[in-house]
Design an enzyme around this catalytic site. Structure first.
Site, PDB file in Angstrom:
ATOM      1  CB  CYS A 113      -1.032  -0.163   1.130  1.00  0.00           C
ATOM      2  SG  CYS A 113      -1.955  -1.400   1.131  1.00  0.00           S
ATOM      3  CG  HIS A 246      -3.211   3.743   1.422  1.00  0.00           C
ATOM      4  ND1 HIS A 246      -3.769   3.398   0.640  1.00  0.00           N
ATOM      5  CD2 HIS A 246      -3.152   2.602   2.696  1.00  0.00           C
ATOM      6  CE1 HIS A 246      -4.027   1.953   0.849  1.00  0.00           C
ATOM      7  NE2 HIS A 246      -3.646   1.600   2.000  1.00  0.00           N
ATOM      8  CG  ASN A 276      -6.262  -0.914   1.604  1.00  0.00           C
ATOM      9  OD1 ASN A 276      -5.753  -0.630   0.588  1.00  0.00           O
ATOM     10  ND2 ASN A 276      -5.949  -1.223   2.563  1.00  0.00           N
TER      11      ASN A 276
HETATM   12  O1  UT7 Z   1      -3.518  -0.714   3.766  1.00  0.00           O
HETATM   13  C1  UT7 Z   1      -2.462  -1.279   4.614  1.00  0.00           C
HETATM   14  C2  UT7 Z   1      -2.790  -0.707   6.014  1.00  0.00           C
HETATM   15  N1  UT7 Z   1      -4.164  -1.235   6.576  1.00  0.00           N
HETATM   16  C3  UT7 Z   1      -4.511  -0.761   7.102  1.00  0.00           C
HETATM   17  O2  UT7 Z   1      -4.620   0.526   7.426  1.00  0.00           O
HETATM   18  C4  UT7 Z   1      -5.744  -1.443   8.188  1.00  0.00           C
HETATM   19  C5  UT7 Z   1      -5.521  -1.001   9.648  1.00  0.00           C
HETATM   20  N2  UT7 Z   1      -6.571  -1.561  10.447  1.00  0.00           N
HETATM   21  C6  UT7 Z   1      -7.734  -1.419  10.367  1.00  0.00           C
HETATM   22  O3  UT7 Z   1      -8.444  -0.553   9.415  1.00  0.00           O
HETATM   23  C7  UT7 Z   1      -8.739  -1.870  11.629  1.00  0.00           C
HETATM   24  O4  UT7 Z   1      -7.902  -2.638  12.449  1.00  0.00           O
HETATM   25  C8  UT7 Z   1      -9.678  -2.761  10.933  1.00  0.00           C
HETATM   26  C9  UT7 Z   1     -10.802  -2.186  10.123  1.00  0.00           C
HETATM   27  C10 UT7 Z   1      -9.080  -3.756  10.180  1.00  0.00           C
HETATM   28  C11 UT7 Z   1     -10.262  -3.347  12.214  1.00  0.00           C
HETATM   29  O5  UT7 Z   1     -11.067  -2.628  13.127  1.00  0.00           O
HETATM   30  P1  UT7 Z   1     -10.871  -2.653  14.696  1.00  0.00           P
HETATM   31  O6  UT7 Z   1     -11.755  -1.568  15.139  1.00  0.00           O
HETATM   32  O7  UT7 Z   1      -9.382  -2.459  14.627  1.00  0.00           O
HETATM   33  O8  UT7 Z   1     -11.611  -3.861  14.826  1.00  0.00           O
HETATM   34  P2  UT7 Z   1     -11.051  -5.362  15.565  1.00  0.00           P
HETATM   35  O9  UT7 Z   1      -9.973  -5.940  14.553  1.00  0.00           O
HETATM   36  O10 UT7 Z   1     -10.628  -4.965  17.028  1.00  0.00           O
HETATM   37  O11 UT7 Z   1     -12.276  -6.503  15.497  1.00  0.00           O
HETATM   38  C12 UT7 Z   1     -13.357  -5.816  16.507  1.00  0.00           C
HETATM   39  C13 UT7 Z   1     -14.226  -7.123  16.655  1.00  0.00           C
HETATM   40  C14 UT7 Z   1     -13.836  -8.391  16.742  1.00  0.00           C
HETATM   41  O12 UT7 Z   1     -14.796  -9.025  17.556  1.00  0.00           O
HETATM   42  P3  UT7 Z   1     -14.517  -9.283  19.114  1.00  0.00           P
HETATM   43  O13 UT7 Z   1     -13.345  -9.882  19.124  1.00  0.00           O
HETATM   44  O14 UT7 Z   1     -14.530  -7.684  19.699  1.00  0.00           O
HETATM   45  O15 UT7 Z   1     -15.952 -10.133  19.448  1.00  0.00           O
HETATM   46  C15 UT7 Z   1     -13.855  -8.940  15.381  1.00  0.00           C
HETATM   47  O16 UT7 Z   1     -13.916 -10.451  15.480  1.00  0.00           O
HETATM   48  O17 UT7 Z   1     -14.957  -6.975  15.334  1.00  0.00           O
HETATM   49  C16 UT7 Z   1     -14.910  -8.267  14.730  1.00  0.00           C
HETATM   50  N3  UT7 Z   1     -14.775  -8.221  13.237  1.00  0.00           N
HETATM   51  C17 UT7 Z   1     -16.056  -8.251  12.629  1.00  0.00           C
HETATM   52  N4  UT7 Z   1     -17.206  -8.228  12.771  1.00  0.00           N
HETATM   53  C18 UT7 Z   1     -18.055  -7.872  11.769  1.00  0.00           C
HETATM   54  C19 UT7 Z   1     -13.660  -8.304  12.671  1.00  0.00           C
HETATM   55  N5  UT7 Z   1     -14.146  -8.102  11.326  1.00  0.00           N
HETATM   56  C20 UT7 Z   1     -15.465  -8.149  11.225  1.00  0.00           C
HETATM   57  C21 UT7 Z   1     -16.338  -7.896  10.175  1.00  0.00           C
HETATM   58  N6  UT7 Z   1     -17.424  -8.090  10.542  1.00  0.00           N
HETATM   59  N7  UT7 Z   1     -16.059  -7.704   8.760  1.00  0.00           N
END
Ligand code: UT7
Length: 319
Positions: A113, A246, A276
């Site tokens: 990215c 980005h 993305n």
């Molecule tokens: O381009 C290169 C750089 N990449 C990035 O910049 C990505 C950086 N990271 C992010 O954008 C975020 O961390 C994400 C969008 C990937 C995730 O958001 P988050 O607020 O960090 O969520 P999380 O990973 O802490 O997940 C929270 C909850 C989890 O459930 P529990 O453990 O709290 O019960 C996940 O299992 O959300 C759950 N979850 C989902 N729920 C519904 C994870 N993916 C999904 C989904 N739909 N698609």
């Protein structure tokens, strides 16, 4: 000797996949995806499209906007993590598809990215070193082919697309400053492990990401690198007319803008429409804002990105 962007172009495949489409086969919701990432839909390449096809469409539009002939291009840099083949480079295939036979150099750049800022900064250095005059810089990706549709933590985030710019040698500065960084200690936080050996994919062929760790690292280093380029150019956040980040996550974009003291009104945000798209996301957003007249001559435009590696960087321009 300086360099300036004289034309932009972009291309998104026709097929779209909305969050509501995803709800039908992934354990997710539109509400979760929008609130956590800002994404509403993504574009998916047709089965018979390869990365150089997307790159070709974006390049033709940038060439037309720049008012040059394809044969004026003496260097092509394609930022991609989804090359058509292991080799030759997608840049060489693109050179052929553009009908360029002038012996100019062409190569791919792999910084995931972070790829577009890596490629643009490199193109600027080539021009300032006197080794190129007219450079086609492309970010093109078919991320959908590396997605595990059973992994909801990644498959809802990525999409396909391409963007391109023509960078040309000028007497007046267009690109004012650029800085690139990497830190390989974090290579396992965002990765595709698989490789091809003896004709077969060995290992896991899909994107795996520690989302929260990437998020935290991104917010920290992006604000640091934008400060670096601003300092180098003797400017501050208040001099920036447009931040073109980005497009990975609206919350990362928001945090970077806040640290710069910028309102979201000064940020080009297209993540809702294409998710993305890795190295394609900045030129896609840039092209949108140039074509709809938001970015105007004389304005300061700041580009920044982070990707797997980690790689990250920023480029500051006067439009
Ligand atoms: O381009 C290169 C750089 N990449 C990035 O910049 C990505 C950086 N990271 C992010 O954008 C975020 O961390 C994400 C969008 C990937 C995730 O958001 P988050 O607020 O960090 O969520 P999380 O990973 O802490 O997940 C929270 C909850 C989890 O459930 P529990 O453990 O709290 O019960 C996940 O299992 O959300 C759950 N979850 C989902 N729920 C519904 C994870 N993916 C999904 C989904 N739909 N698609």
């Amino acid at each position: 000797m300086h360099s300036k962007i004289i034309g932009t172009g972009s291309y998104l495949p026709a097929k779209t996949l909305t969050n509501f489409d995803l709800e039908k086969f992934v354990d997710t919701t539109d509400e979760w995806i929008v609130s956590r990432s800002g994404i509403h839909e993504r574009h998916i390449a047709a089965d018979d499209e390869v990365t150089s096809d997307l790159a070709l469409q974006a390049s033709l539009r940038a060439i037309e906007a720049a008012g040059i002939a394809a044969t004026d291009i003496d260097l092509i840099i394609v930022a991609t993590t989804c090359p058509d083949k292991i080799f030759p480079s997608t840049a060489c295939i693109l050179q052929h598809k553009l009908g360029i036979q002038n012996g100019g150099a062409a190569f791919d750049m792999q910084a995931v990215c972070g790829g577009f800022v890596y490629a643009l900064n490199t193109a600027d250095l080539y021009i300032r070193a006197g080794q190129a005059k007219t450079v086609l810089v492309v970010g093109a990706e078919i991320m959908s082919r590396m997605l595990d549709w059973k992994d909801r933590t990644t498959c809802v985030l990525f999409g396909d697309g391409a963007g391109a710019v023509i960078l040309q040698a000028t007497d007046v500065p267009g690109i004012l400053a650029g800085r690139l960084h990497s830190d390989g200690r974090h290579h396992s936080l965002l990765r595709v492990d698989g490789s091809i050996s003896n004709g077969e994919v060995q290992g896991d062929p899909f994107i795996r990401m520690e989302g929260q760790a990437v998020f935290k690292f991104a917010v920290t280093v992006l604000s640091r690198v934008v400060e670096e380029v601003l300092n180098e150019a003797g400017l501050t956040g208040s001099d920036i007319d447009w931040l073109v980040p980005h497009q990975a996550n609206i919350r990362i974009i928001d945090a970077t803008a806040k640290k710069l003291g910028l309102s979201l009104d000064n940020v080009v945000v297209t993540v809702a429409n294409h998710g993305n798209t890795s190295s394609a996301s900045i030129p896609l957003a840039l092209d949108a804002a140039v074509r709809d007249g938001r970015i105007k001559s004389g304005q300061h435009v700041l580009l920044e990105a982070i990707g797997g590696g980690f790689t990250w960087g920023a480029v500051l321009l006067k439009w």
